[in-house]
Design a protein around this motif. Sequence first.
Motif, PDB file in Angstrom:
ATOM      1  N   ALA A  33      34.801  16.670  68.383  1.00 53.83           N
ATOM      2  CA  ALA A  33      33.923  17.806  68.716  1.00 53.83           C
ATOM      3  C   ALA A  33      32.464  17.429  69.031  1.00 53.83           C
ATOM      4  O   ALA A  33      31.929  17.851  70.067  1.00 53.83           O
ATOM      5  N   PRO A  34      31.821  16.629  68.173  1.00 55.02           N
ATOM      6  CA  PRO A  34      30.397  16.335  68.465  1.00 55.02           C
ATOM      7  C   PRO A  34      30.195  15.583  69.781  1.00 55.02           C
ATOM      8  O   PRO A  34      29.079  15.568  70.309  1.00 55.02           O
ATOM      9  N   HIS A  35      31.245  14.976  70.286  1.00 58.33           N
ATOM     10  CA  HIS A  35      31.114  14.184  71.521  1.00 58.33           C
ATOM     11  C   HIS A  35      31.346  15.018  72.781  1.00 58.33           C
ATOM     12  O   HIS A  35      31.173  14.515  73.889  1.00 58.33           O
ATOM     13  N   PRO A  39      23.204  19.173  73.644  1.00 54.97           N
ATOM     14  CA  PRO A  39      22.139  19.930  72.983  1.00 54.97           C
ATOM     15  C   PRO A  39      21.945  21.358  73.488  1.00 54.97           C
ATOM     16  O   PRO A  39      21.743  22.265  72.711  1.00 54.97           O
ATOM     17  N   ARG A  40      22.001  21.555  74.790  1.00 55.87           N
ATOM     18  CA  ARG A  40      21.684  22.886  75.296  1.00 55.87           C
ATOM     19  C   ARG A  40      22.921  23.755  75.490  1.00 55.87           C
ATOM     20  O   ARG A  40      22.811  24.914  75.887  1.00 55.87           O
ATOM     21  N   GLY A  41      24.090  23.169  75.243  1.00 51.86           N
ATOM     22  CA  GLY A  41      25.325  23.950  75.357  1.00 51.86           C
ATOM     23  C   GLY A  41      25.661  24.370  76.780  1.00 51.86           C
ATOM     24  O   GLY A  41      26.421  25.302  77.012  1.00 51.86           O
ATOM     25  N   LEU A  42      25.100  23.668  77.757  1.00 49.40           N
ATOM     26  CA  LEU A  42      25.354  24.035  79.149  1.00 49.40           C
ATOM     27  C   LEU A  42      26.609  23.378  79.709  1.00 49.40           C
ATOM     28  O   LEU A  42      27.252  23.915  80.601  1.00 49.40           O
ATOM     29  N   PHE A  43      26.913  22.183  79.195  1.00 48.10           N
ATOM     30  CA  PHE A  43      28.016  21.428  79.776  1.00 48.10           C
ATOM     31  C   PHE A  43      29.019  21.084  78.696  1.00 48.10           C
ATOM     32  O   PHE A  43      28.718  20.327  77.786  1.00 48.10           O
ATOM     33  N   THR A  80      22.139  12.990  74.076  1.00 48.92           N
ATOM     34  CA  THR A  80      20.967  13.862  74.114  1.00 48.92           C
ATOM     35  C   THR A  80      20.589  14.248  75.541  1.00 48.92           C
ATOM     36  O   THR A  80      19.612  14.967  75.744  1.00 48.92           O
ATOM     37  N   GLY A  81      21.341  13.777  76.517  1.00 52.87           N
ATOM     38  CA  GLY A  81      21.013  14.036  77.926  1.00 52.87           C
ATOM     39  C   GLY A  81      21.010  15.518  78.251  1.00 52.87           C
ATOM     40  O   GLY A  81      21.747  16.299  77.647  1.00 52.87           O
ATOM     41  N   LEU A  82      20.188  15.892  79.216  1.00 52.26           N
ATOM     42  CA  LEU A  82      19.999  17.308  79.537  1.00 52.26           C
ATOM     43  C   LEU A  82      20.690  17.731  80.824  1.00 52.26           C
ATOM     44  O   LEU A  82      20.584  18.889  81.235  1.00 52.26           O
ATOM     45  N   VAL A  83      21.397  16.828  81.484  1.00 49.72           N
ATOM     46  CA  VAL A  83      22.025  17.181  82.755  1.00 49.72           C
ATOM     47  C   VAL A  83      23.550  16.978  82.742  1.00 49.72           C
ATOM     48  O   VAL A  83      24.192  16.989  83.788  1.00 49.72           O
ATOM     49  N   GLY A  84      24.101  16.763  81.556  1.00 51.76           N
ATOM     50  CA  GLY A  84      25.559  16.672  81.437  1.00 51.76           C
ATOM     51  C   GLY A  84      26.157  15.353  81.857  1.00 51.76           C
ATOM     52  O   GLY A  84      27.381  15.243  81.997  1.00 51.76           O
TER      53      GLY A  84
END
Lengths: 476, 476
Positions: A33-35, A39-43, A80-84
Amino acid sequence: MDETPASLDPGLVDRFVAIVGKHHALTAPQDIAPHIEEPRGLFGGLTSLVLKPGSTEEVSRILKLATETGTPIVPQGGNTGLVGGQMPDATGREVVLSLSRLNRIREIDLSSNTAVVEAGVVLQTLQEAADVNDRLFPLSLASQGSCQVGGNLSSNAGGIGALAYGTARDLCLGLEVVLPTGEVLDDLRKLKKDNTGYDLKNLFIGAEGTLGIITAAVLKLFPKPKGRELAWAGVGSPVAALALFGAANDRAGTALTAFELMERTPLDFVLKHIPGVQPPLAGEHPWHVMLEISSGRSAEDARSLMEEVLAEGFEAGHVADAVIAQNETQALALRHLREAMSEAQRPEGGSIKHDISVPVAAIPEFIQRAGEAVQEVLPGSRVVCFGHMGDGNLHYNVSQPVGMDRAEYLAHYRSMNDAVHAVVRELHGSFSAEHGIGRMKREELIATQPTVATDLMRRVKAAFDPAGIMNPGKVI
Amino acid sequence: MDETPASLDPGLVDRFVAIVGKHHALTAPQDIAPHIEEPRGLFGGLTSLVLKPGSTEEVSRILKLATETGTPIVPQGGNTGLVGGQMPDATGREVVLSLSRLNRIREIDLSSNTAVVEAGVVLQTLQEAADVNDRLFPLSLASQGSCQVGGNLSSNAGGIGALAYGTARDLCLGLEVVLPTGEVLDDLRKLKKDNTGYDLKNLFIGAEGTLGIITAAVLKLFPKPKGRELAWAGVGSPVAALALFGAANDRAGTALTAFELMERTPLDFVLKHIPGVQPPLAGEHPWHVMLEISSGRSAEDARSLMEEVLAEGFEAGHVADAVIAQNETQALALRHLREAMSEAQRPEGGSIKHDISVPVAAIPEFIQRAGEAVQEVLPGSRVVCFGHMGDGNLHYNVSQPVGMDRAEYLAHYRSMNDAVHAVVRELHGSFSAEHGIGRMKREELIATQPTVATDLMRRVKAAFDPAGIMNPGKVI
């Protein structure tokens, strides 16, 4: 996640698991699950297997098997990436390869000012190891407590320190990379000058694991400054901030180790939502600047240089008010105001984000024109603009109009992006300054970059990863 | 030149000439001659056509025609390269494409600190244009009066200033490149942070025209220092020099804008052969260091920092004697001692040259072991070692034993190279630090670099230049 996920063939799973050992292969949903959340739940994405190899050799064997069997591999660092870029897709057929066990600092060389580190070393761990050795590793990000060096390199991370010390790319002298075939490119050289053929290193940096997997790197260390001074200034406009930056840069050069520009709105959000903070200045100012000066000589030297920079700013009329932190506590408090800006935006509702850069000279024009474009898309939207002015890099976020429904607002995500990025393009800027492309911006990359560039990128991808198993669906 | 040269088909020549116009196509042997000879006379070649396009569009049309007809193209800048990268082969079938008419500085942006320049701009012309605008373009080479920016980028030039400001690669923000097909990659962006896909820029930099032709670039400018101080120090050993460098770097950081290490031998050659020079110091020292400190604040600031650095060096016992230039004349005289070292070697007979880099910490060990290796190859050979210590980059030249026949000495070129480069390899260094590969070092590149690296390079070459028309026989 509407699709029904396919499963990996159990026999194949066993072969992958055998490489890393049972204890280092995650197959239970609660372990996985954690993988597959970010962080932002977008992807989101699915997988039935997360592999945690413990050596470069194990990474090599995994990729060899993946190539043989046509199994797609998604490399993942601190997630921690923000673009998936670190997320598997929804098919369930991709295997996540976590680098987190490759976490040794292999060497710190004080004379060469280099560190040889494995991909899974957490950024803050490296910062601390450098510090203990009276050195500075200057890459500094909000996620530094969990992001990993391999991910920093694969996404060419930036941050505040890039102004004086460069991005992750600039901090890297050599790489160890496992290719899709399992071959290992050992280029862990500590050389500042090396012209032996094509620059392969810089292809892997920023490629988000689509060409190969970075398993280790030689990174630059710097002398630890003996003095650091932090100041906060209120300025009347981006034009005034640009003039202050120019003068500070002329005088201080790379001793100017931070120059952050912030509109009043994100500061107001911090003062409203973050407990225990104080306004940095007595009066009110439409724009704010946080700047840092470092000195290899002494605290006094840093202080006097900061005073010169601010005095010149006052005299020229660029600075309306300013304060220099009198001690480390005050400096931390000022830094916190800047660093809390992302968090302080959340209680204000939906946010449409942009990670843009333009030529430094074009910052004022960008702010003016993007502000107009935002209001055209949706009147009442609130611009929350802050970022690394000296790099021409702004986090140009847009909070929803007060009282609007969040989902209704976020339905404008694409049109808002299009409007802001159109201004970026007209000013010859970039719509992906420091966060990467990943899944989020791939379509836009393909749609907006010159065909001649994307065609070359496709040729590179095909040359390095002919089977297409490396992090499919990312970048290009 | 034993082969009988083939001629280009006259009809084809006419088609090429029509693109640039008769006045800009050289076909007469006396006009062509300067383009097929290079400074050291090591690499000759033949051609019956030198084209001098006047625009990016003309370069594009030339390459399109070259691809259509399978005509090999050799791009040429100021023709100052030392490894034969700019020379056609002996077949006479290659067309030389001179960039010299693409010589406009398209823009200088003082706020963004950038210059947009065409490939044929002479380096010194750009330095002067920056200076007039109160800026510094820090790339500085012995050949700066004739070398061109396109060649500097294509060979990733280094030089003294690389210590603080980086190599040509580090100074470049964006490129305009014509691909073999004639397509133009327009990536002339002034962005310090740009993560839109794979880093194509750094592939073309250092590729010596084998992947495409750089026609223009965005280059970084820097604030012009308000103070510069130059000092010369006598030191007892490379170990002492390394300690001095470490302390100077800790204190001055990028204000340390030069740190050159020189053995006594090249200094003795200068004092013997160059008219009008004076010894820098009263006593005799086995090793010498020339260092420069720059300040964006004032001459006094640079002076006091230099005094601190030298005082610390004296106290720690690293510096035996030192002098700071008291005025610009003295500074020029000291600089001249360093810069004349190549020239002063000539009267001493044959020289076997190496352009190597090793990790900074390994410089003393390299000097020790390479010295032994040289004596094993040919006792009495005289090591003439000088270079950019802070970059780990030495010009490790070897002059012939006194009284030996020059040709007999030069017959040892390969065995001497092999011996020195073996030490370089053992210390994880590079046998091509800043001069490139060209024709000279191609075989050695292929023979000594890991197959996995050269194989990737070949794939890049095939992906970018499938017809193989771009500067064949160079690099890979």
